[in-house]
Design an enzyme around this catalytic site. Structure first.
Site, mmCIF file in Angstrom:
data_model
loop_
_atom_site.group_PDB
_atom_site.id
_atom_site.type_symbol
_atom_site.label_atom_id
_atom_site.label_comp_id
_atom_site.label_asym_id
_atom_site.label_seq_id
_atom_site.Cartn_x
_atom_site.Cartn_y
_atom_site.Cartn_z
ATOM 1 N N GLU A 56 0.810 -1.230 0.000
ATOM 2 C CA GLU A 56 0.000 0.000 0.000
ATOM 3 C C GLU A 56 0.836 1.269 0.000
ATOM 4 O O GLU A 56 0.896 1.991 1.012
ATOM 5 C CB GLU A 56 -0.946 0.006 1.195
ATOM 6 C CG GLU A 56 -1.939 -1.126 1.195
ATOM 7 C CD GLU A 56 -2.989 -1.002 2.308
ATOM 8 O OE1 GLU A 56 -2.847 -0.123 3.169
ATOM 9 O OE2 GLU A 56 -3.949 -1.794 2.291
ATOM 10 N N GLU B 230 -5.491 -8.883 1.046
ATOM 11 C CA GLU B 230 -6.143 -8.560 2.322
ATOM 12 C C GLU B 230 -7.619 -8.294 2.066
ATOM 13 O O GLU B 230 -7.969 -7.581 1.118
ATOM 14 C CB GLU B 230 -5.583 -7.266 2.955
ATOM 15 C CG GLU B 230 -4.210 -7.391 3.528
ATOM 16 C CD GLU B 230 -3.686 -6.076 4.126
ATOM 17 O OE1 GLU B 230 -4.498 -5.227 4.544
ATOM 18 O OE2 GLU B 230 -2.462 -5.920 4.166
HETATM 19 C C1 FCB Z 1 -4.516 -2.176 5.573
HETATM 20 C C2 FCB Z 1 -3.142 -2.531 6.080
HETATM 21 C C3 FCB Z 1 -3.148 -3.561 7.186
HETATM 22 C C4 FCB Z 1 -4.294 -3.370 8.143
HETATM 23 C C5 FCB Z 1 -5.601 -3.197 7.416
HETATM 24 C C6 FCB Z 1 -6.794 -3.040 8.299
HETATM 25 O O1 FCB Z 1 -4.499 -0.905 5.018
HETATM 26 O O2 FCB Z 1 -2.342 -3.025 5.036
HETATM 27 O O3 FCB Z 1 -1.896 -3.530 7.805
HETATM 28 O O4 FCB Z 1 -4.034 -2.346 9.008
HETATM 29 O O5 FCB Z 1 -5.524 -2.104 6.544
#
Ligand code: FCB
Length: 457
Positions: free
Chosen positions: A167, A363
């Site tokens: 990110e 994620e």
């Molecule tokens: C993302 C991050 C991760 C976590 C989630 C909720 O942006 O990569 O580390 O904090 O959000």
């Protein structure tokens, strides 16, 4: 009846990141990261929480791996902490830091779990912030590449799935560009948008140099990915005109045209550059070629999205505000838009015209207000609802032939949620921080059923 069956070989996994779970911040030669400094500064992190102990995963990793085995995942995404490997940011390699990841990876592999390692999940060495302002300086990209070389030379015999940076917009634009109280992330706040864009440009360069470093150092064929959380326009209704409006919006939304677009196409979005004018970053000759390295996959972090509709305006679309009662999980930014997962995939494949690129969800998950019942259970049916709808959207993408190969739930464990400390719980396993007890939540058992049946249950 739709059975939501996934093809065989679909990769089910779970994700974590070093600073959020490891603790042991002074063990075996580790030196501070910018997140240690930030969280130890009063007023920065909610309730004064720090990652000093976190889930103590550094010491409990073998128990945590056992829980992964019971869950049934065959893939685990974690991150490697630069300040464990090269404590001063550049220079001497700390072999004791490498040894921790060697133990972890061997434990995973012994249990049939494939390690997927992120090389940078925000915890850069404080020494580099002190030396030259970390991402503000181009040197950071070269120091990152040297760190990557050190890791891959030592662990490349047992890790074949690498991710460079997690990110980019979050650790650059939110660290250096947002002067809010309390601040969201570490970084010296800069005054000009140009300086903010310069930090993300340096991170893109780090990604490109990192890819080259992995290819050069890996003793075996390996897969290299970037992980991004670009903004996802979702058509308010799936008609051709609203879909076209979303495609127009894609490169113009927030940082998309200046991060994911150059990484995947080798060009910043012309519309963004025009909009930035003299605030665009300085791009040296050859930079774009370095940034635009061939990658084997893209990891998509997806939590929410934004609704867009066609409009009779200069830009041809409107981004719609959320009504105040819109369903939201336990974060201000976590509106529930499961279709965003499906559209994130289509925007890469169709809008950026990269249908060849393998995609995985690196994620997806949510914070919920979990509570332990008198019976000692955590019944997070709201998280199950959130995850189930997102997995259905993933299934739709696969069904339509998009190259989605896997899904990593965020997160295996409740953990240190950055500026929110331990106040927000994203895990499918509950962590009682005082005793370090783990309690698998209802969502853990539900996810285990999905995995064992290879479908959304
Ligand atoms: C993302 C991050 C991760 C976590 C989630 C909720 O942006 O990569 O580390 O904090 O959000």
């Amino acid at each position: 009846m739709v059975s939501y069956q996934f093809p065989s070989g679909f990769q089910w996994g779970a994700a974590t990141a070093a600073y959020q779970i490891e603790g042991a911040i002074a063990a075996d030669g580790r030196r501070p990261s910018v997140w240690d400094t930030f969280s130890e500064t009063p007023g920065r992190v909610l309730n004064g929480d720090t990652g000093a102990i976190a889930c103590d995963h550094y010491h409990c990793y073998d128990d945590d791996v056992k829980r992964m085995v019971d869950l049934g995942i065959r893939h685990y995404r974690f991150s490697i902490a630069w300040p464990r490997i090269i404590p001063e940011g550049r220079g001497a390699v700390n072999e004791a830091g490498i040894d921790f990841y060697r133990r972890l990876v061997d434990c995973l592999r012994d249990h049939g779990i494939t390690p997927h390692a992120t090389l940078f999940h925000w915890d850069s060495p404080q020494a580099l912030e002190d030396a030259y302002g970390s991402w503000r300086d181009r040197q950071m990209a070269y120091d990152f590449a040297d760190y990557v070389t050190a890791v891959v030379q030592r662990l490349g015999d047992r890790i074949t799935h690498w991710m460079t940076l997690n990110e980019i917009a979050c650790f650059t634009h939110l660290g250096y560009g947002v002067n809010q109280v309390p601040p969201h992330a570490p970084g010296t706040v800069v005054s000009q948008p140009k300086d903010v864009w310069q930090t993300s440009h340096h991170a893109l360069l780090a990604h490109g140099l990192g890819c080259q470093a992995i290819r050069a150092a890996s003793p075996q064929p390996c897969s290299i990915a970037l992980v991004d959380n670009f903004f996802v326009p979702v058509p308010i209704s799936e008609t051709p005109e609203h879909i076209a409006a979303c495609q127009k919006a894609f490169s113009r939304l927030h940082s998309n045209g200046g991060i994911i677009q150059p990484a995947l196409t080798g060009q910043y979005s012309p519309a963004l550059l025009e909009q930035l004018g003299d605030q665009a970053p300085d791009i040296q000759a050859g930079d774009l070629a370095i940034i635009h390295q061939p990658i084997d996959a893209l990891g998509i972090n997806i939590y929410s999205g934004m609704y867009v509709r066609a409009a009779d305006t200069d830009q041809g679309y409107d981004v719609l505000d959320f009504p105040s009662g819109y369903p939201r999980m336990h974060m201000p930014w976590l509106q529930v838009i499961p279709d965003a997962l499906y559209w994130s995939i289509r925007h890469i494949s169709d809008t950026l015209d990269r249908p060849d690129l393998q995609l995985f969800i690196s994620e997806n998950g949510c914070a919920a207000q979990d509570q332990v019942t008198d019976q000692g259970e955590v019944i997070d049916s709201d998280r199950i609802l959130y995850l189930r709808e997102h997995l259905r959207a993933a299934h739709r993408a696969v069904q339509e032939g998009y190259p989605l190969t896997g899904y990593f739930v965020w997160s295996l464990l409740d953990n240190f949620e950055w500026a929110w400390g331990y106040d927000r719980r994203f895990g499918i396993i509950y962590v009682d921080y005082a005793s370090q007890t783990r309690i698998p939540k209802a969502s853990y058992y539900w996810y285990a059923d999905c995995i064992s049946q290879n479908r959304v249950v």
